[in-house]
Design an enzyme around this catalytic site. Structure first.
Site, PDB file in Angstrom:
ATOM      1  N   LYS A  51       0.889  -1.397  -0.169  1.00 52.16           N
ATOM      2  CA  LYS A  51       0.145  -0.092   0.171  1.00 52.16           C
ATOM      3  C   LYS A  51       0.827   1.313  -0.033  1.00 52.16           C
ATOM      4  CE  LYS A  51      -3.669  -2.565   2.231  1.00 52.16           C
ATOM      5  NZ  LYS A  51      -4.523  -2.863   3.334  1.00 52.16           N
ATOM      6  N   GLN A  95      -4.338  -1.592   9.418  1.00 54.73           N
ATOM      7  CA  GLN A  95      -4.339  -2.901   8.693  1.00 54.73           C
ATOM      8  C   GLN A  95      -4.861  -3.831   9.676  1.00 54.73           C
ATOM      9  OE1 GLN A  95      -3.152  -3.671   5.623  1.00 54.73           O
ATOM     10  NE2 GLN A  95      -3.981  -5.774   6.118  1.00 54.73           N
ATOM     11  N   ASP A 118     -10.941   2.910   3.600  1.00 53.98           N
ATOM     12  CA  ASP A 118     -11.281   1.522   3.314  1.00 53.98           C
ATOM     13  C   ASP A 118     -12.938   1.267   3.077  1.00 53.98           C
ATOM     14  OD1 ASP A 118      -9.232  -0.530   3.227  1.00 53.98           O
ATOM     15  OD2 ASP A 118      -9.084  -0.531   5.347  1.00 53.98           O
TER      16      ASP A 118
END
Ligand code: NAP
Length: 283
Positions: A51, A95, A118
């Site tokens: 990422k 995460q 997200d």
């Protein structure tokens, strides 16, 4: 036809990169994505590294904050609170999974929904189901883009989604429904799964079981989207939830693992971060 997520992800990231250049001219700085990694799980470390690499590639400012897995829930929530208040930060991603002493739902809900790149925040999820403006979760968004890129008609088709997780199965089912597919959601308690999956013009598999879907579960001519990321128990190599070799001649379209949905998830994360940044300046 094998649908390459790698190629489409490159196109999306190039587009984001150009839009970032324009945004920097207009607003004086690039989007800033902050990724928080708790603990030292190798898979999570590798996802976070990927990422960060993509973020730099598209021209973002990228920050990774690593914390030991002994961090308390309160400390993590305080960190998120500080990042929420920092106006120079546009996207925050924690995460997953988190260590078991930390309540993931609480952590996700603590992220400012306007920085929730997200698309996991409860307010974003509610907006998705109410068809309101929201951040689409990255993997489901990437799957729809893959279908569109391959020219696969969604409207009026029978879609079967195997898996009903909050991050993949349920939201991708909703996005397919919004595109006027007739959607069946299958799960671990579904009886006679092959009978159900063989009905699918579009079969999306997100269960986390190596090569679970075999040719007897696929309708000839179907589009098969494999979301799974697993280690092959025999070779240790990455493999999907679909037995690719077994199904590829039967399906008209199929995504490989690696190189299918995975890169699309990351590309959509970049797109979401840019959109959160632009929303802030343009609302
Ligand atoms: P998850 O939360 O573990 O959910 C798995 C789902 O599969 C559950 O709904 C479960 O049913 C269902 N399931 C399990 N065994 C089944 C069976 N034998 N028959 C039918 N359904 C079954 O998984 P997830 O987070 O959605 O992830 C799924 C896979 O996608 C994993 O391999 C993950 O690594 C991968 N993934 C990839 C990406 C990417 O970017 N490529 C992103 C996210 C996830 P119940 O609800 O009945 O338990």
């Amino acid at each position: 036809m094998i649908i390459s997520g790698t190629d489409l992800a490159k196109e999306i990231k190039n587009d984001v990169k150009h839009r970032v250049e324009v945004a920097v001219e207009k607003y004086g700085r690039p989007p800033h994505l902050v990724v928080i990694l708790v603990g030292e799980d190798p898979a999570s470390q590798s996802y976070v590294k990927g990422k960060g690499k993509d973020a730099v590639e598209v021209g973002f400012k990228s920050t990774t904050i690593t914390k030991p897995d002994t961090i308390s829930e309160e400390e993590l929530l305080n960190l998120i609170d500080d990042l929420n208040k920092d106006n120079s930060i546009d996207g925050i991603l924690v995460q997953l999974p988190l260590p078991s002493h930390i309540n993931e739902d609480k952590v996700i809900a603590a992220i400012d929904r306007n920085k929730d790149v997200d698309g996991f925040h409860p307010a974003n999820v509610a907006s998705l189901w109410l068809k309101q403006k929201c951040v689409y979760p990255c993997t489901p968004k990437g799957i729809i883009k893959l279908l569109d890129k391959a020219g696969i008609e969604i409207q009026g088709k029978k879609a079967v989604v195997i898996g009903r997780s909050n991050i993949v199965g349920l939201p991708v089912s909703k996005l397919l429904l919004d595109r006027n597919a007739t959607v069946t959601i299958a799960h671990s308690k579904t009886q006679n799964l092959p009978d159900v999956s063989k009905e699918a013009d579009i079969l999306v598999v997100a269960i986390g079981k190596p090569r679970f879907v075999t040719a007897d579960m696929v309708k000839p001519g179907a589009a098969v989207i494999d979301v799974g990321v697993n280690r092959d128990p025999e070779t240790g190599k990455l493999c999907g939830d679909v037995d690719f070799e077994n199904c590829k001649d039967l399906a008209d379209y199929i995504t490989p693992v690696p190189g299918g949905v995975g890169p699309m998830t990351r590309a959509c994360l970049m797109e979401n971060t840019l959109e959160c940044f632009l929303n802030k300046f343009e609302q």
